[in-house]
Design a protein around this motif. Structure first.
Motif, PDB file in Angstrom:
ATOM      1  N   UNK A 216       0.824  -1.209   0.000  1.00  0.00           N
ATOM      2  CA  UNK A 216       0.000   0.000   0.000  1.00  0.00           C
ATOM      3  C   UNK A 216       0.856   1.257   0.000  1.00  0.00           C
ATOM      4  N   UNK A 217       2.020   1.208   0.660  1.00  0.00           N
ATOM      5  CA  UNK A 217       2.868   2.408   0.678  1.00  0.00           C
ATOM      6  C   UNK A 217       3.463   2.704  -0.686  1.00  0.00           C
ATOM      7  N   UNK A 218       3.562   1.683  -1.542  1.00  0.00           N
ATOM      8  CA  UNK A 218       4.038   1.921  -2.904  1.00  0.00           C
ATOM      9  C   UNK A 218       2.967   2.580  -3.765  1.00  0.00           C
ATOM     10  N   UNK A 219       1.726   2.545  -3.306  1.00  0.00           N
ATOM     11  CA  UNK A 219       0.621   3.170  -4.036  1.00  0.00           C
ATOM     12  C   UNK A 219       0.299   4.548  -3.466  1.00  0.00           C
ATOM     13  N   UNK A 222       4.221   6.475   2.283  1.00  0.00           N
ATOM     14  CA  UNK A 222       4.625   5.817   3.534  1.00  0.00           C
ATOM     15  C   UNK A 222       3.565   5.853   4.626  1.00  0.00           C
ATOM     16  N   UNK A 223       2.620   6.799   4.564  1.00  0.00           N
ATOM     17  CA  UNK A 223       1.580   6.852   5.591  1.00  0.00           C
ATOM     18  C   UNK A 223       0.598   5.699   5.483  1.00  0.00           C
ATOM     19  N   UNK A 224       0.674   4.940   4.388  1.00  0.00           N
ATOM     20  CA  UNK A 224      -0.226   3.798   4.192  1.00  0.00           C
ATOM     21  C   UNK A 224       0.475   2.476   4.487  1.00  0.00           C
ATOM     22  N   UNK A 225       1.583   2.517   5.192  1.00  0.00           N
ATOM     23  CA  UNK A 225       2.300   1.286   5.522  1.00  0.00           C
ATOM     24  C   UNK A 225       1.424   0.367   6.377  1.00  0.00           C
ATOM     25  N   UNK A 226       1.375  -0.899   5.980  1.00  0.00           N
ATOM     26  CA  UNK A 226       0.607  -1.862   6.767  1.00  0.00           C
ATOM     27  C   UNK A 226      -0.412  -2.646   5.974  1.00  0.00           C
ATOM     28  N   UNK A 227      -0.422  -2.490   4.656  1.00  0.00           N
ATOM     29  CA  UNK A 227      -1.379  -3.222   3.837  1.00  0.00           C
ATOM     30  C   UNK A 227      -0.787  -3.606   2.500  1.00  0.00           C
ATOM     31  N   UNK A 228      -1.434  -4.572   1.846  1.00  0.00           N
ATOM     32  CA  UNK A 228      -0.971  -5.061   0.547  1.00  0.00           C
ATOM     33  C   UNK A 228      -2.157  -5.404  -0.332  1.00  0.00           C
ATOM     34  N   UNK A 229      -1.971  -5.217  -1.640  1.00  0.00           N
ATOM     35  CA  UNK A 229      -2.829  -5.886  -2.615  1.00  0.00           C
ATOM     36  C   UNK A 229      -2.155  -7.208  -2.935  1.00  0.00           C
ATOM     37  N   UNK A 230      -2.892  -8.311  -2.846  1.00  0.00           N
ATOM     38  CA  UNK A 230      -2.347  -9.649  -3.077  1.00  0.00           C
ATOM     39  C   UNK A 230      -3.154 -10.307  -4.182  1.00  0.00           C
ATOM     40  N   UNK A 231      -2.495 -10.624  -5.275  1.00  0.00           N
ATOM     41  CA  UNK A 231      -3.186 -11.220  -6.417  1.00  0.00           C
ATOM     42  C   UNK A 231      -3.733 -12.604  -6.096  1.00  0.00           C
ATOM     43  N   UNK A 232      -2.969 -13.392  -5.372  1.00  0.00           N
ATOM     44  CA  UNK A 232      -3.423 -14.731  -5.010  1.00  0.00           C
ATOM     45  C   UNK A 232      -2.713 -15.185  -3.751  1.00  0.00           C
TER      46      UNK A 232
END
Length: 288
Positions: A216-219, A222-232
């Motif tokens: 999420x921080x790559x999108x 850095x304030x969004x650190x702590x999440x991910x988009x996961x394809x599978x």
């Protein structure tokens, strides 16, 4: 500084991530329902079971190459026996195909050469797989020491695998962040993934990482650190299969060339069965 550098190219992504995050920050949504019993692996061996629950990796890394190395060894033994029983060399073919079959004088040494090359290749593959198995053990150790439990939530984007097959994609939220931040990250990722342009780019693989994981921080920064988009998530199939799972381990890579690793956390009876088996095995070893 590193986080800032990672965040800068994120503003070039589709779906207006900066606008999405600003809107979420100004108008936070409702609370996110999160699982609370955080699963943590008890040992590196348990991580190995989570990573390879069916044992297919062990077959590929150990049993299969050993079997293919055993075959040319058996063939060499048979050739040696044929050489001893038929010192002339050319009559060895009869020991395989029958007494009426005879090969030319050079065929004996030709087959020896073929089987020898076969053995060398098999031993090379066995050595390569052994080295790979060592790397897998190191990866499992890294996951055990650095893997973080994340709750798994459905994303609005469904991946089209072709021929009528579809599979869900996911949003992973670090269990260590507070509920308010978790809700913001989830809402921001959900909104961003709902954008048609983003979904099109994900389908065309122009936004995908090699492992299908985007932080999420790559999108959003850095304030969004702590999440991910996961394809599978390994072991997840259809949307119905997903309903039984609520957790996955996300492990940051050991170096900048790698991607985050996602490990399925077994649920319910499967997790209890794995732990019971490993505990009994550890008890037997300690009693020896």
């Amino acid at each position: 500084m590193r986080q800032k550098e990672r965040a800068e190219p994120a503003q070039q992504l589709s779906g207006r991530p900066a606008t999405v995050w600003q809107h979420i920050a100004e108008s936070p949504g409702t609370g996110l329902v999160r699982a609370r019993e955080v699963p943590r692996p008890e040992s590196v061996q348990e991580v190995a079971k989570w990573e390879d629950p069916d044992g297919l990796g062990k077959v590929e890394l150990h049993y299969a190459p050993a079997f293919w190395a055993l075959l040319p060894l058996t063939a060499l033994g048979y050739l040696a026996w044929g050489t001893v029983t038929h010192p002339g060399g050319h009559d060895w073919v009869g020991t395989v195909f029958g007494e009426t079959v005879h090969g030319p004088p050079w065929s004996h040494w030709f087959v020896w050469a073929i089987v020898g090359i076969w053995l060398l290749i098999a031993l090379g593959v066995l050595a390569l797989r052994t080295n790979l198995a060592s790397e897998v053990r190191k990866d499992n150790q890294w996951i055990f020491e650095h893997g973080t439990a994340h709750t798994i939530h459905r994303s609005p984007f469904t991946h089209d695998g072709g021929e009528g097959f579809t599979s869900p994609t996911f949003i992973a939220i670090d269990h260590r962040i507070d509920d308010a931040q978790a809700a913001r990250i989830h809402q921001a990722l959900y909104t961003w993934l709902s954008d048609g342009t983003v979904q099109e780019q994900l389908s065309r693989r122009t936004l995908r990482r090699p492992q299908g994981v985007i932080a999420a921080q790559d999108i959003f920064g850095p304030e969004a650190t702590g999440g991910y988009y996961v394809e599978s998530v390994p072991g997840f199939g259809s949307a119905d299969d997903f309903e039984a799972h609520r957790w996955a381990l996300v492990t940051e890579p050991r170096d900048e060339r790698s991607e985050p690793n996602v490990t399925t956390v077994p649920c319910g009876k499967k997790l209890r069965r794995i732990r019971s088996k490993l505990r009994r095995r550890a008890a037997r070893r300690s009693g020896q």
